[in-house]
Design a protein around this motif. Sequence first.
Motif, short mmCIF file in Angstrom:
data_model
loop_
_atom_site.label_atom_id
_atom_site.label_comp_id
_atom_site.label_asym_id
_atom_site.label_seq_id
_atom_site.Cartn_x
_atom_site.Cartn_y
_atom_site.Cartn_z
N GLY A 1 -10.44 -6.39 -0.93
CA GLY A 1 -10.24 -5.53 -2.07
C GLY A 1 -9.59 -4.22 -1.70
O GLY A 1 -8.38 -4.08 -1.71
N ASP A 2 -10.43 -3.22 -1.38
CA ASP A 2 -9.93 -1.87 -1.14
C ASP A 2 -8.96 -1.80 0.03
O ASP A 2 -7.97 -1.09 -0.02
N LEU A 3 -9.28 -2.56 1.10
CA LEU A 3 -8.42 -2.55 2.28
C LEU A 3 -7.03 -3.07 1.94
O LEU A 3 -6.02 -2.47 2.26
N VAL A 4 -6.99 -4.21 1.24
CA VAL A 4 -5.71 -4.80 0.85
C VAL A 4 -4.95 -3.83 -0.06
O VAL A 4 -3.75 -3.62 0.11
N ASP A 5 -5.65 -3.20 -1.00
CA ASP A 5 -5.01 -2.24 -1.89
C ASP A 5 -4.38 -1.09 -1.11
O ASP A 5 -3.28 -0.65 -1.42
N SER A 6 -5.09 -0.62 -0.09
CA SER A 6 -4.57 0.51 0.67
C SER A 6 -3.33 0.10 1.47
O SER A 6 -2.42 0.89 1.67
N TRP A 7 -3.29 -1.15 1.93
CA TRP A 7 -2.10 -1.66 2.61
C TRP A 7 -0.94 -1.77 1.63
O TRP A 7 0.18 -1.37 1.93
N LEU A 8 -1.22 -2.35 0.45
CA LEU A 8 -0.17 -2.55 -0.55
C LEU A 8 0.42 -1.21 -1.00
O LEU A 8 1.61 -1.12 -1.29
N ASP A 9 -0.44 -0.19 -1.05
CA ASP A 9 0.02 1.14 -1.46
C ASP A 9 1.09 1.69 -0.53
O ASP A 9 1.83 2.59 -0.90
N GLN A 10 1.15 1.16 0.69
CA GLN A 10 2.12 1.67 1.66
C GLN A 10 3.46 0.95 1.58
O GLN A 10 4.41 1.30 2.28
N LEU A 11 3.56 -0.04 0.70
CA LEU A 11 4.82 -0.78 0.53
C LEU A 11 5.65 -0.14 -0.57
O LEU A 11 5.12 0.48 -1.49
N PRO A 12 6.98 -0.32 -0.50
CA PRO A 12 7.82 0.10 -1.63
C PRO A 12 7.36 -0.61 -2.91
O PRO A 12 6.85 -1.73 -2.85
N GLU A 13 7.55 0.03 -4.04
CA GLU A 13 6.99 -0.47 -5.30
C GLU A 13 7.40 -1.91 -5.60
O GLU A 13 6.56 -2.74 -5.98
N LYS A 14 8.67 -2.23 -5.41
CA LYS A 14 9.15 -3.57 -5.75
C LYS A 14 8.47 -4.62 -4.87
O LYS A 14 8.05 -5.66 -5.35
N GLN A 15 8.35 -4.32 -3.58
CA GLN A 15 7.67 -5.25 -2.67
C GLN A 15 6.21 -5.43 -3.07
O GLN A 15 5.69 -6.54 -3.08
N ARG A 16 5.56 -4.32 -3.40
CA ARG A 16 4.16 -4.38 -3.79
C ARG A 16 3.99 -5.23 -5.05
O ARG A 16 3.11 -6.09 -5.12
N GLU A 53 10.40 -9.98 2.94
CA GLU A 53 10.46 -8.60 3.46
C GLU A 53 9.11 -7.92 3.31
O GLU A 53 8.65 -7.20 4.21
N ALA A 54 8.48 -8.13 2.17
CA ALA A 54 7.20 -7.48 1.89
C ALA A 54 6.11 -7.96 2.85
O ALA A 54 5.30 -7.17 3.33
N LEU A 55 6.09 -9.26 3.15
CA LEU A 55 5.10 -9.80 4.08
C LEU A 55 5.34 -9.26 5.49
O LEU A 55 4.38 -8.93 6.20
N ASP A 56 6.61 -9.14 5.89
CA ASP A 56 6.93 -8.54 7.19
C ASP A 56 6.44 -7.10 7.24
O ASP A 56 5.84 -6.66 8.22
N GLN A 57 6.73 -6.37 6.19
CA GLN A 57 6.33 -4.97 6.09
C GLN A 57 4.81 -4.85 6.12
O GLN A 57 4.26 -3.99 6.81
N LEU A 58 4.13 -5.73 5.40
CA LEU A 58 2.67 -5.72 5.34
C LEU A 58 2.08 -5.96 6.73
O LEU A 58 1.12 -5.29 7.12
N ARG A 59 2.68 -6.89 7.47
CA ARG A 59 2.21 -7.14 8.85
C ARG A 59 2.32 -5.88 9.69
O ARG A 59 1.43 -5.56 10.48
N ARG A 60 3.42 -5.15 9.52
CA ARG A 60 3.60 -3.90 10.28
C ARG A 60 2.56 -2.87 9.88
O ARG A 60 2.01 -2.17 10.73
N VAL A 61 2.31 -2.77 8.59
CA VAL A 61 1.31 -1.82 8.10
C VAL A 61 -0.06 -2.14 8.69
O VAL A 61 -0.78 -1.26 9.16
N ILE A 62 -0.40 -3.43 8.70
CA ILE A 62 -1.71 -3.85 9.21
C ILE A 62 -1.80 -3.58 10.71
O ILE A 62 -2.82 -3.06 11.19
#
Length: 73
Positions: A1-16, A53-62
């Motif tokens: 929940g919250d953890l995933v949301d905080s990761w998604l918040d770090q992505l560009p809006e379209k990717q999120r 692109e978003a999944l790649d970015q998410l991996r980097r964020v994590i």
Amino acid sequence: GDLVDSWLDQLPEKQRRVLERRYGLGGAEISTLEEVAADLNLTRERVRQIQIEALDQLRRVIKRGGVTRESLL
């Protein structure tokens, strides 16, 4: 929940938005590539590219957050 949301918040809006719709995150319904494409006024292929692109970015964020697989399970 919250953890995933905080990761998604770090992505560009379209990717999120694409990830939320494709995976049913953030209260969104799970949607097909076609549905997301129609809503965002993009081609299905472009949505697919954004998703990759978003999944790649998410991996980097994590990784950057120092979260290991173990702490997720």
